[in-house]
Design an enzyme around this catalytic site. Structure first.
Site, PDB file in Angstrom:
ATOM      1  N   GLY A  10       0.811  -1.210   0.000  1.00 21.86           N
ATOM      2  CA  GLY A  10       0.000   0.000   0.000  1.00 21.86           C
ATOM      3  C   GLY A  10       0.842   1.257   0.000  1.00 21.86           C
ATOM      4  O   GLY A  10       2.064   1.221   0.219  1.00 21.86           O
ATOM      5  N   GLN A  11       0.197   2.388  -0.238  1.00 29.26           N
ATOM      6  CA  GLN A  11       0.917   3.652  -0.352  1.00 29.26           C
ATOM      7  C   GLN A  11       1.718   3.981   0.909  1.00 29.26           C
ATOM      8  O   GLN A  11       2.914   4.298   0.848  1.00 29.26           O
ATOM      9  CB  GLN A  11      -0.063   4.798  -0.652  1.00 29.26           C
ATOM     10  CG  GLN A  11      -0.760   4.684  -1.987  1.00 29.26           C
ATOM     11  CD  GLN A  11      -1.607   5.905  -2.278  1.00 29.26           C
ATOM     12  OE1 GLN A  11      -1.101   6.957  -2.670  1.00 29.26           O
ATOM     13  NE2 GLN A  11      -2.915   5.784  -2.065  1.00 29.26           N
ATOM     14  N   LEU A  32      -5.094  -9.968   6.916  1.00 24.55           N
ATOM     15  CA  LEU A  32      -6.003  -9.300   7.841  1.00 24.55           C
ATOM     16  C   LEU A  32      -7.395  -9.935   7.866  1.00 24.55           C
ATOM     17  O   LEU A  32      -8.197  -9.606   8.737  1.00 24.55           O
ATOM     18  CB  LEU A  32      -6.110  -7.804   7.524  1.00 24.55           C
ATOM     19  CG  LEU A  32      -5.080  -6.928   8.267  1.00 24.55           C
ATOM     20  CD1 LEU A  32      -3.674  -7.204   7.755  1.00 24.55           C
ATOM     21  CD2 LEU A  32      -5.409  -5.455   8.133  1.00 24.55           C
ATOM     22  N   TYR A 120     -17.599   1.419   4.250  1.00 25.03           N
ATOM     23  CA  TYR A 120     -16.169   1.630   4.501  1.00 25.03           C
ATOM     24  C   TYR A 120     -15.969   2.414   5.791  1.00 25.03           C
ATOM     25  O   TYR A 120     -15.169   2.018   6.660  1.00 25.03           O
ATOM     26  CB  TYR A 120     -15.529   2.357   3.319  1.00 25.03           C
ATOM     27  CG  TYR A 120     -14.129   2.853   3.607  1.00 25.03           C
ATOM     28  CD1 TYR A 120     -13.078   1.956   3.740  1.00 25.03           C
ATOM     29  CD2 TYR A 120     -13.865   4.209   3.750  1.00 25.03           C
ATOM     30  CE1 TYR A 120     -11.789   2.399   4.008  1.00 25.03           C
ATOM     31  CE2 TYR A 120     -12.584   4.667   4.024  1.00 25.03           C
ATOM     32  CZ  TYR A 120     -11.545   3.770   4.160  1.00 25.03           C
ATOM     33  OH  TYR A 120     -10.282   4.207   4.435  1.00 25.03           O
ATOM     34  N   LYS A 124     -14.116   1.156   9.332  1.00 24.89           N
ATOM     35  CA  LYS A 124     -12.984   1.835   9.955  1.00 24.89           C
ATOM     36  C   LYS A 124     -13.322   2.288  11.378  1.00 24.89           C
ATOM     37  O   LYS A 124     -12.477   2.249  12.278  1.00 24.89           O
ATOM     38  CB  LYS A 124     -12.551   3.017   9.101  1.00 24.89           C
ATOM     39  CG  LYS A 124     -11.940   2.636   7.762  1.00 24.89           C
ATOM     40  CD  LYS A 124     -10.643   1.862   7.892  1.00 24.89           C
ATOM     41  CE  LYS A 124      -9.489   2.743   8.303  1.00 24.89           C
ATOM     42  NZ  LYS A 124      -8.198   1.989   8.307  1.00 24.89           N
TER      43      LYS A 124
END
Length: 283
Positions: A10-11, A32, A120, A124
């Protein structure tokens, strides 16, 4: 110092991998979707701190896959945080502006009421709640609009579209702070190090680029700095419907992060210059 990082491609994870003392693990080692395996990795490695830079980030797809998103973004961080609490080591969790409903026009405070608009954001938020419930030393760092030379992000999309078209319609009523993945990685790294020495700094914090800007104005700056001749017309979100509703107000109040950790908001214009140079675009 050894900081265990969940995430490899990932970034933010790619930027963390370049920092001193980090060991990054991808889903081949700790998936995960298997929270128990994530906790087991922490127990086996016994690092001095843990940063979770892995997540389910497909905002629109999360409307169809919310249970899967919640396992990855909620249950897994919770398992990590509990393992860290058992070992008495700090845990840093990256979260998002999507935990808010995007109402109003004032920057969101870390303690403001959360009300996600979609799957989403809910996933989170579940992760945030699980980390707090673990009762260990932790920092939840909410950020927004992540950009970098890596992966898929708004800067790279605009450069591609700007090379193909001479005009674009871009949403102008969503306001937030573009944030470089390199800056997020450095912030997480610094926070983890500080928490080792001062667990009292545990809490929820915000970190995003400044100044706040609309997607349309951000696109205009990308084209200006890369010398792309592409006209941007600002449109309301209602004219660009997506499966998941985006928050209109993604402004984040980052003062606590600067006060507690001495980490100021980065200027996204400088970040953009660095990204364009890395990508070989003119700036």
């Amino acid at each position: 110092m050894t900081i265990l990082v969940f995430g490899k491609t990932g970034q933010v994870a790619r930027e963390l991998a370049a920092l001193e003392g980090t060991e990054c693990y991808g889903r081949d080692t700790a998936d995960l979707e298997n929270p128990v395996a994530c906790a087991a990795l922490i127990h086996s490695k016994r690092p001095e701190a843990v940063i979770n830079a892995a997540a389910y980030t497909a905002v629109d797809k999360a409307e169809e896959e919310e249970p899967r998103a919640t396992t990855i973004n909620g249950a897994a961080p919770g398992a990590m945080a509990r393992a860290c609490a058992t070992l008495a080591i700090p845990f840093v969790q990256i979260s998002t502006d999507y935990v808010f409903d995007g109402g109003g026009d004032l920057p969101w405070q870390p303690e403001d009421r959360t009300a996600p608009l979609g799957g989403y954001g809910r996933s989170k938020l579940a992760g945030e709640q699980a980390v707090r419930t673990a009762l260990g030393t932790h920092a939840i760092l909410r950020t927004s609009w992540v950009v970098s030379p890596h992966g898929s992000n708004f800067v790279k999309t605009m450069l591609r579209l700007g090379a193909e078209r001479d005009a674009l319609n871009i949403v102008a009523d969503q306001i937030g702070g573009p944030t470089g993945a390199a800056e997020i990685a450095a912030a997480c790294h610094a926070i983890a190090r500080q928490l080792i020495g001062d667990p009292a700094k545990s809490g929820t914090y915000h970190f995003s680029g400044a100044p706040d800007v609309s997607w349309a104005d951000f696109a205009r700056e990308i084209f200006a700095r890369s010398q792309r001749d592409c006209t941007v017309t600002g449109i309301p979100s209602s004219e660009y419907p997506t499966p998941a509703q985006r928050p209109l107000n993604s402004r984040l109040d980052c003062r606590a992060t600067e006060t507690v950790f001495d980490i100021p908001r980065p200027d996204w214009r400088e970040t953009l210059t660095d990204i364009l140079k890395d990508l070989g675009a003119r700036s």
